[in-house]
Scaffold this motif. Structure first.
Motif, PDB file in Angstrom:
ATOM      1  N   LEU A 148      44.649  55.545   3.634  1.00 59.49           N
ATOM      2  CA  LEU A 148      44.518  54.588   2.537  1.00 59.49           C
ATOM      3  C   LEU A 148      45.861  53.951   2.203  1.00 59.49           C
ATOM      4  CD1 LEU A 148      42.331  56.732   0.092  1.00 59.49           C
ATOM      5  CD2 LEU A 148      41.537  54.926   1.626  1.00 59.49           C
ATOM      6  N   PRO A 149      45.856  52.738   1.646  1.00 58.91           N
ATOM      7  CA  PRO A 149      47.094  52.123   1.169  1.00 58.91           C
ATOM      8  C   PRO A 149      47.500  52.740  -0.172  1.00 58.91           C
ATOM      9  CG  PRO A 149      45.257  50.665   0.734  1.00 58.91           C
ATOM     10  CD  PRO A 149      44.690  51.840   1.493  1.00 58.91           C
ATOM     11  N   LEU A 150      47.799  54.029  -0.136  1.00 57.75           N
ATOM     12  CA  LEU A 150      48.036  54.811  -1.344  1.00 57.75           C
ATOM     13  C   LEU A 150      49.141  55.817  -1.071  1.00 57.75           C
ATOM     14  CD1 LEU A 150      46.939  55.459  -4.253  1.00 57.75           C
ATOM     15  CD2 LEU A 150      45.450  57.152  -3.158  1.00 57.75           C
ATOM     16  N   SER A 151      50.141  55.840  -1.952  1.00 61.85           N
ATOM     17  CA  SER A 151      51.258  56.780  -1.826  1.00 61.85           C
ATOM     18  C   SER A 151      51.279  57.711  -3.020  1.00 61.85           C
ATOM     19  CB  SER A 151      52.592  56.024  -1.751  1.00 61.85           C
ATOM     20  OG  SER A 151      52.615  55.157  -0.628  1.00 61.85           O
ATOM     21  N   VAL A 152      51.671  58.972  -2.778  1.00 59.99           N
ATOM     22  CA  VAL A 152      51.715  59.986  -3.824  1.00 59.99           C
ATOM     23  C   VAL A 152      53.148  60.164  -4.311  1.00 59.99           C
ATOM     24  CG1 VAL A 152      51.254  62.405  -4.396  1.00 59.99           C
ATOM     25  CG2 VAL A 152      49.713  61.168  -2.855  1.00 59.99           C
ATOM     26  N   VAL A 153      53.304  60.156  -5.641  1.00 62.01           N
ATOM     27  CA  VAL A 153      54.609  60.347  -6.279  1.00 62.01           C
ATOM     28  C   VAL A 153      54.488  61.528  -7.236  1.00 62.01           C
ATOM     29  CG1 VAL A 153      56.393  59.317  -7.746  1.00 62.01           C
ATOM     30  CG2 VAL A 153      55.091  57.876  -6.153  1.00 62.01           C
ATOM     31  N   THR A 154      55.353  62.517  -7.090  1.00 63.50           N
ATOM     32  CA  THR A 154      55.345  63.663  -8.004  1.00 63.50           C
ATOM     33  C   THR A 154      56.500  63.530  -8.994  1.00 63.50           C
ATOM     34  OG1 THR A 154      56.654  64.975  -6.430  1.00 63.50           O
ATOM     35  CG2 THR A 154      54.261  65.211  -6.344  1.00 63.50           C
ATOM     36  N   LEU A 155      56.181  63.703 -10.280  1.00 62.96           N
ATOM     37  CA  LEU A 155      57.171  63.636 -11.352  1.00 62.96           C
ATOM     38  C   LEU A 155      56.972  64.822 -12.278  1.00 62.96           C
ATOM     39  CD1 LEU A 155      56.948  59.845 -12.347  1.00 62.96           C
ATOM     40  CD2 LEU A 155      58.715  60.928 -10.937  1.00 62.96           C
ATOM     41  N   PRO A 156      58.055  65.459 -12.732  1.00 59.09           N
ATOM     42  CA  PRO A 156      57.898  66.591 -13.658  1.00 59.09           C
ATOM     43  C   PRO A 156      57.492  66.112 -15.049  1.00 59.09           C
ATOM     44  CG  PRO A 156      60.219  66.089 -13.336  1.00 59.09           C
ATOM     45  CD  PRO A 156      59.459  65.204 -12.381  1.00 59.09           C
ATOM     46  N   ASP A 157      56.732  66.952 -15.747  1.00 57.94           N
ATOM     47  CA  ASP A 157      56.312  66.644 -17.126  1.00 57.94           C
ATOM     48  C   ASP A 157      55.716  65.245 -17.216  1.00 57.94           C
ATOM     49  OD1 ASP A 157      57.362  69.144 -18.029  1.00 57.94           O
ATOM     50  OD2 ASP A 157      59.361  68.256 -18.001  1.00 57.94           O
ATOM     51  N   LEU A 158      54.737  64.992 -16.395  1.00 53.96           N
ATOM     52  CA  LEU A 158      54.188  63.645 -16.262  1.00 53.96           C
ATOM     53  C   LEU A 158      53.589  63.142 -17.570  1.00 53.96           C
ATOM     54  CD1 LEU A 158      53.642  61.419 -14.075  1.00 53.96           C
ATOM     55  CD2 LEU A 158      51.350  62.399 -13.887  1.00 53.96           C
ATOM     56  N   LEU A 213      49.870  63.706 -18.889  1.00 55.95           N
ATOM     57  CA  LEU A 213      48.867  63.436 -17.860  1.00 55.95           C
ATOM     58  C   LEU A 213      48.887  64.517 -16.790  1.00 55.95           C
ATOM     59  CD1 LEU A 213      49.706  59.672 -17.168  1.00 55.95           C
ATOM     60  CD2 LEU A 213      47.829  60.513 -18.582  1.00 55.95           C
ATOM     61  N   TYR A 214      47.708  64.789 -16.234  1.00 58.93           N
ATOM     62  CA  TYR A 214      47.641  65.526 -14.974  1.00 58.93           C
ATOM     63  C   TYR A 214      48.016  64.589 -13.825  1.00 58.93           C
ATOM     64  CZ  TYR A 214      45.017  69.364 -17.159  1.00 58.93           C
ATOM     65  OH  TYR A 214      44.622  70.418 -17.931  1.00 58.93           O
ATOM     66  N   GLY A 215      47.451  63.366 -13.875  1.00 56.65           N
ATOM     67  CA  GLY A 215      47.696  62.417 -12.808  1.00 56.65           C
ATOM     68  C   GLY A 215      47.348  61.011 -13.238  1.00 56.65           C
ATOM     69  N   CYS A 216      47.702  60.051 -12.387  1.00 51.98           N
ATOM     70  CA  CYS A 216      47.482  58.646 -12.714  1.00 51.98           C
ATOM     71  C   CYS A 216      47.524  57.833 -11.429  1.00 51.98           C
ATOM     72  CB  CYS A 216      48.566  58.165 -13.676  1.00 51.98           C
ATOM     73  SG  CYS A 216      48.566  56.386 -14.008  1.00 51.98           S
ATOM     74  N   VAL A 217      46.655  56.830 -11.331  1.00 51.92           N
ATOM     75  CA  VAL A 217      46.710  55.857 -10.248  1.00 51.92           C
ATOM     76  C   VAL A 217      47.004  54.490 -10.836  1.00 51.92           C
ATOM     77  CG1 VAL A 217      45.296  54.532  -8.628  1.00 51.92           C
ATOM     78  CG2 VAL A 217      45.292  56.997  -8.503  1.00 51.92           C
ATOM     79  N   VAL A 218      47.966  53.792 -10.264  1.00 45.56           N
ATOM     80  CA  VAL A 218      48.246  52.391 -10.593  1.00 45.56           C
ATOM     81  C   VAL A 218      48.118  51.610  -9.294  1.00 45.56           C
ATOM     82  CG1 VAL A 218      49.919  50.739 -11.496  1.00 45.56           C
ATOM     83  CG2 VAL A 218      49.831  53.059 -12.441  1.00 45.56           C
ATOM     84  N   ALA A 219      47.285  50.570  -9.296  1.00 48.95           N
ATOM     85  CA  ALA A 219      47.026  49.822  -8.066  1.00 48.95           C
ATOM     86  C   ALA A 219      47.082  48.331  -8.318  1.00 48.95           C
ATOM     87  CB  ALA A 219      45.655  50.193  -7.488  1.00 48.95           C
ATOM     88  N   ALA A 220      47.554  47.602  -7.323  1.00 48.64           N
ATOM     89  CA  ALA A 220      47.610  46.139  -7.382  1.00 48.64           C
ATOM     90  C   ALA A 220      47.675  45.601  -5.966  1.00 48.64           C
ATOM     91  CB  ALA A 220      48.827  45.671  -8.182  1.00 48.64           C
ATOM     92  N   ARG A 221      47.029  44.451  -5.752  1.00 49.71           N
ATOM     93  CA  ARG A 221      47.060  43.756  -4.469  1.00 49.71           C
ATOM     94  C   ARG A 221      46.644  44.654  -3.312  1.00 49.71           C
ATOM     95  NH1 ARG A 221      52.578  40.088  -5.216  1.00 49.71           N
ATOM     96  NH2 ARG A 221      51.818  38.956  -7.050  1.00 49.71           N
ATOM     97  N   GLY A 222      45.689  45.534  -3.569  1.00 52.31           N
ATOM     98  CA  GLY A 222      45.135  46.360  -2.506  1.00 52.31           C
ATOM     99  C   GLY A 222      45.906  47.617  -2.188  1.00 52.31           C
ATOM    100  N   HIS A 223      46.986  47.884  -2.922  1.00 56.67           N
ATOM    101  CA  HIS A 223      47.792  49.075  -2.693  1.00 56.67           C
ATOM    102  C   HIS A 223      47.899  49.876  -3.994  1.00 56.67           C
ATOM    103  CE1 HIS A 223      48.932  46.431   0.616  1.00 56.67           C
ATOM    104  NE2 HIS A 223      49.290  47.516   1.279  1.00 56.67           N
TER     105      HIS A 223
END
Length: 246
Positions: A35-45, A70-80
């Motif tokens: 998928l056109p999707l990348s995972v980013v891990t951040l502390p204390d999100l 947050l546990y997690g979040c997706v931000v998407a634009a222009r198909g990515h």
């Protein structure tokens, strides 16, 4: 029996990834293959952490809501898309969060977007990307009613007491949870791993499934508890009296 859309979506994702990993399944290092999707891990999100991450990269993005954890979040634009996950969460929690947010990206963003492009052609891309408003003809097209225009985001909020928050009962959250479970712990595989199930009380059956879900499939306890109870009810179809040990 598994619903057709669920089986189809899971099968398509595994085919695109190119392998079916053994449990516990961690999709974070695999998802960008498919998928056109990348995972980013951040502390204390939380929301401000994500906004800060964007500012560091000269992207002036702001959420139009109050800050929250947050546990997690997706931000998407222009198909990515970018999938953010809390690096401080236990591994089991992170695995489920990643699978849940992948499900949102697929079901609520990418598939509706691809369907709109297939139906209306490439000329609709600037509308989907928020670069121009839709024409009257485009606006009344039913397909656009299924697509989030401009920037898409989905948040998996952290409930005050942990566990599943209120969004779990909403349709979109429910669908994302089901796909996440099918990816991480397919019902057929769970039942096979738990067999032979003890022919005792429904609660003991559920407890056995809970142990398998946690120990072999690596689900978080809160998720495994609900899923194990549902599976136990499905396979045994116990009466109300049996559930209460009567």
């Amino acid at each position: 029996m598994i619903e057709a859309w669920l089986a189809r979506t899971a099968a398509q994702l595994w085919a695109a990834i190119g392998e079916l990993p053994t449990p516990p399944r961690d999709l974070a290092p695999l998802v960008s293959r498919a998928l056109p999707l990348s995972v980013v891990t951040l502390p204390d999100l939380d929301l401000t952490q994500i906004e800060h991450w964007f500012r560091q990269r000269n992207v002036p993005y702001r959420f139009l809501c109050r800050n929250r954890a947050l546990y997690g979040c997706v931000v998407a634009a222009r198909g990515h898309g970018l999938l953010f996950v809390d690096a401080n969460d236990p591994a089991a929690e992170q695995r489920f969060t990643v699978a849940h947010e992948i499900a949102h990206f697929l079901l609520d963003y990418l598939e509706p977007r691809q369907a709109a492009i297939a139906a209306l052609g490439d000329s609709i891309r600037p509308v989907l990307d928020g670069e121009r408003p839709p024409t009257t003809e485009e606006r009344i097209h039913a397909m656009l009613g299924q697509v989030r225009l401009g920037i898409y985001y989905d948040l998996m909020p952290r409930a005050a007491a942990g566990g599943i928050d209120q969004g779990y009962i909403m349709r979109a959250e429910d669908r994302a949870d089901w796909l996440a479970l099918e990816l991480l712990a397919p019902a057929e595989a769970v039942l096979a791993a738990a067999a032979p199930l003890p022919s005792t009380t429904p609660f003991e059956c559920s407890r056995r499934l809970f142990t398998v879900l946690c120990d072999q499939f690596g689900l978080p306890p809160a998720i495994a508890r609900d899923y194990s109870a549902m599976l136990a009810r499905q396979i045994a179809r116990f009466s109300m009296a049996e559930w209460f040990g009567m």
